[in-house]
Design an enzyme around this catalytic site. Sequence first.
Site, short mmCIF file in Angstrom:
data_model
loop_
_atom_site.label_atom_id
_atom_site.label_comp_id
_atom_site.label_asym_id
_atom_site.label_seq_id
_atom_site.Cartn_x
_atom_site.Cartn_y
_atom_site.Cartn_z
CD GLU A 286 -1.69 2.33 1.73
OE1 GLU A 286 -1.29 3.24 0.96
OE2 GLU A 286 -1.77 2.47 2.95
CB CYS A 320 -1.62 6.50 3.20
SG CYS A 320 -2.56 5.27 4.12
#
Length: 522
Positions: A286, A320
């Site tokens: 990720e 994020c």
Amino acid sequence: MSYKLTYATMFDPPADLHARFDAALAETESALGAEHLLHIDGMDRAGADSELRHGPIDRRRILGRFALADAAQAAQAMEAAHAAFPAWRATPMAERVRLLKRVAALIEERVYPIGAALALEVGKNRMEALGEVQETADFFRHYAEDFERHEGFDHALPDDPLPGFKSRNRSVMRPYGAWVVIAPYNFPFALAGGPVAAALVTGNTVVFKSASDTPWSGRLLADCLRDAGLPAGVFNYLNGSGNEVGEVLVWHPRTAGVTFTGSFEVGMHIYRGMAAGVYPRPCIAEMGGKNACVVTANADLERAATGIVRSAFGMSGQKCSALSRVYVDEAVADALIETLLAKIRALRIGDPCLQENWMGPVTTAKALQNYARCSALLSAHGGRVLAGAQRLEEGELAHGNFVAPTLAEAPAGHPLFAEEMFLPIVMLCRVGDREEALRLANDSPVGLTAGCYGNDDDLAYFFDHIEAGVTYANRPQGATTGAWPGYQPFGGWKGSGTTGKAIASFYYLAQYLREQSRTVVE
């Protein structure tokens, strides 16, 4: 806890939560400066070296002395995980599930002291810190229960239509081996615990490397796994540099797979490395986002502004999933800006361990330097600063990494619309309509999260066209943030992820397994 704590429910907690956090914080602060070891092959061990770590709230405060592994210890951890794999793979599913649920229970028992440590180490406010710890417990429990629901991914298939024979067929999913987990500094407990739990319950063993900036969180997770009674070598904890320890783990011949959370550049380096060996090995990465929010002419601006501020400035923009870009219809742009500025002015900034403060410091010295660089760019290329763009140095804030929440307006071509800053800076651009907004939102090599505020027709258009893995509509709790295990799977499209499968989704656990077709003729 007397209520269900998630990132969506954390805005109105009971008074008892604050009292218990304050008590845990006092106890945690009284023990600062302790030595923290590695955990290899069932033993807590000194590192090849060690370092003192200081906190981002007050750089004068020493959090502790943390062991640093070297390449040799990284190799030892890999060998230990490899040696432990056959017995752990053969451990009955029910026993693996029991042990992981025990880890979840231990995390919940320690939610307040671990939350206090997270607040001190990362600079999260108390609700974000407690939320992360509870989320990690939920990961362990969720994956254990999910593996049970799938019955270990063991499925009978139809017999071959052979006359005179019984040809029994099965599809069986099997673990890979020694799995490496590399965690980021922004969610050092949850984004370590989640993949660790997934790898372990499916029968893999684990070598976990914490982020270099947040080793305390990693050590606290290791304590929970150690105390749950996992066999020696099944879980190993390392702290050390990515250039030395991380590289050994990625390239080690015993490494069967890697889960990485962090930057696009490092994630792609690991991904290429896992594909470059004798045969390709799985890499679940990720790699961040450049998350956009679309505000149409039909939006509820109060709701939109609330969600924008929470997503752009929560944890000082160091998620994020943090909101980084706002594309607003020019018909309502001035009204939205006015509402945003009022909400920004109302934010309480300071020591995030105190109940009254909502926004704390950025975590690292590098982030502080990057904030100064980005702030200097905001007024270039046709941009203008609407709020913030300054370091906060009044009183006690001078001893920490405190910066102002920043809003800037700029044309769509401004370079900061393309850069993942990982800072409390949000860029705003006026657009003519929702079609232009979605075109600009999708004009990015990454696609992690996105949000939209508008009417039903706007939302249908948004969901049909947005290129992102996690999407939210008309959400005041956060325009682009707030996913929770069991409620919102979390994973990105394009350069935000390598698999197209989301954390805590229907499809996540299977990534830690490989399929074997079995046919037996009687």
